[in-house]
Scaffold this active site. Structure first.
Site, PDB file in Angstrom:
ATOM      1  N   CYS A 132      23.374 -18.105 -17.295  1.00 40.34           N
ATOM      2  CA  CYS A 132      24.696 -18.600 -17.705  1.00 40.34           C
ATOM      3  C   CYS A 132      24.648 -20.076 -18.082  1.00 40.34           C
ATOM      4  O   CYS A 132      25.239 -20.492 -19.070  1.00 40.34           O
ATOM      5  CB  CYS A 132      25.705 -18.447 -16.560  1.00 40.34           C
ATOM      6  SG  CYS A 132      25.699 -16.840 -15.778  1.00 40.34           S
ATOM      7  N   ASP A 133      23.963 -20.883 -17.303  1.00 37.21           N
ATOM      8  CA  ASP A 133      24.116 -22.331 -17.434  1.00 37.21           C
ATOM      9  C   ASP A 133      22.868 -23.094 -17.909  1.00 37.21           C
ATOM     10  O   ASP A 133      22.956 -24.285 -18.181  1.00 37.21           O
ATOM     11  CB  ASP A 133      24.594 -22.912 -16.090  1.00 37.21           C
ATOM     12  CG  ASP A 133      25.981 -22.382 -15.730  1.00 37.21           C
ATOM     13  OD1 ASP A 133      26.768 -22.130 -16.661  1.00 37.21           O
ATOM     14  OD2 ASP A 133      26.268 -22.201 -14.539  1.00 37.21           O
TER      15      ASP A 133
ATOM     16  N   CYS B 222      23.362 -19.481 -11.575  1.00 37.71           N
ATOM     17  CA  CYS B 222      23.078 -18.546 -12.673  1.00 37.71           C
ATOM     18  C   CYS B 222      22.365 -19.263 -13.817  1.00 37.71           C
ATOM     19  O   CYS B 222      23.008 -19.929 -14.639  1.00 37.71           O
ATOM     20  CB  CYS B 222      24.378 -17.906 -13.160  1.00 37.71           C
ATOM     21  SG  CYS B 222      24.129 -16.707 -14.474  1.00 37.71           S
TER      22      CYS B 222
END
Ligand SMILES: Cc1cc2nc3c(=O)[nH]c(=O)nc-3n(C[C@H](O)[C@H](O)[C@H](O)COP(=O)(O)OP(=O)(O)OC[C@H]3O[C@@H](n4cnc5c(N)ncnc54)[C@H](O)[C@@H]3O)c2cc1C
Length: 317
Positions: A142-143, A139
């Protein structure tokens, strides 16, 4: 033959990620006495990540597993009945919806909220699994932020992979994009390919595959093999993003609910309603675009409110 146990419930929730637990919190507070089955991954996808920095309300960030324990505690405090068990079969032919748990117990529910999520697809490398959460991620949204100013790699060739590569290019110093096929065989739309090619800090490795992700405690590099020349090289990177698709956990609903070509459940836009009255869907199982904890939680709230309206219109709560 053993007699099957049957239990009648007002509101059954299938799945224990952000969507399922949020639905449980709202349904319990609306006196719908929800019963939630957790499935094989209690807490959902966030239990396999480390730090979550983008969920509102946690100014210092929070560990994914810890956040999901908090979700569960809140649902329990509101009165939701949280249980271990996997939904293995459904029958949505009648006004009462039937869901079998672990092939042995039958739940007859007036309303069902499906929140079974999706699973990221992985390459299947040992090193990818070992370093998952330590620089390996599925992701970018997300990261990616954790790797600002660093070299990163991404594998994938579809529109999502291109979008994620472009997203990462705004954070990372350079993005090394590994594409299995040649320029002619890339799956992504022409527009997305052109955007990737026009981004100066994305370097595409055509006809290439990942041999392994290198590093001890965290990602330090990626070994890439060119399938035409046979040459291998190890590129130093701090993160390795896998963007080869997701599989929604919707298999048991085949034949009962509408799905798109990638098996995502289809809901009426702006609602959580499926084509079966009294069956609602929330979270990643019906969302291939946003796929975030906060959007999953938001749609879990929508599903509980839709279910509450449905049950009160029927005079059932
Ligand atoms: C490594 C990683 C890191 C991530 N980091 C972030 C982040 O930092 N921020 C962010 O916003 N998002 C992040 N995400 C995305 C986020 O985790 C998902 O968008 C979110 O978890 C989706 O929630 P969900 O409730 O729809 O489903 P999921 O979290 O996928 O949960 C699905 C649930 O359904 C259950 N289930 C499945 N099938 C059945 C069945 N047949 N019967 C019963 N239960 C079943 C599973 O056991 C599970 O509990 C990350 C995802 C991954 C993989």
């Amino acid at each position: 033959m053993e007699k099957e146990t049957v239990e009648k419930v007002h509101c059954l929730i299938v799945g224990s990620g952000p969507a399922g637990y949020t639905a449980a919190i709202y349904a319990a507070r609306a006196n719908m006495k929800p019963v939630l089955y957790q499935g094989i991954q209690p807490g959902g996808q966030l239990t396999i990540t480390t730090e979550v920095e983008n969920y509102p309300g946690y100014p210092e960030g929070v560990q994914g597993p810890e956040m999901m324990v908090n979700f569960e505690k809140q649902a329990v405090r509101m009165g939701a009945d949280i249980r271990y068990g996997l939904a293995t079969k459904v029958d949505f032919s009648g006004p009462v919806h039937k869901v079998w748990i672990d092939d042995e117990k039958l739940i007859e529910a007036d309303a069902v909220i499906i929140a079974t999520g999706a699973s990221a697809k992985w390459l299947g490398l040992e090193s990818e699994q070992r370093l998952n959460g330590y620089g390996v991620s599925a992701c970018a949204v997300c990261d990616g932020f954790f790797f600002r100013g660093k070299e990163v790699a991404i594998v994938g060739a579809g529109d999502t992979a291109c979008e994620e590569a472009i997203y990462l290019s705004k954070l990372a110093s350079n993005v090394h994009m590994i594409v299995r096929k040649g320029e002619d065989g890339m799956k992504a739309s022409k527009v997305m390919q052109d955007r990737v090619k026009a981004t100066p800090n994305i370097k595409v490795y055509w006809n290439s595959e990942t041999v392994e992700v290198t590093g001890g405690a965290k990602v330090e590099g990626v070994t890439i093999k060119n399938n035409v020349s046979g040459e291998q090289q190890t590129v130093p990177v701090s993160a390795f993003f896998v963007a080869i698709g997701h599989q929604p956990n919707s298999g048991i609903f085949k034949g009962w609910l509408d799905m798109d070509e990638a098996d995502y459940l289809i809901t009426t836009p702006g609602t959580s309603k499926t084509k079966v009255e009294g069956v609602f869907a929330a979270g990643d199982v019906q969302d291939k675009i946003y796929r975030q904890a906060v959007t999953a939680a938001g749609s879990g709230c929508m599903a509980a409110l839709d279910a509450e309206r449905y049950l009160s219109e029927k005079g059932l709560v």
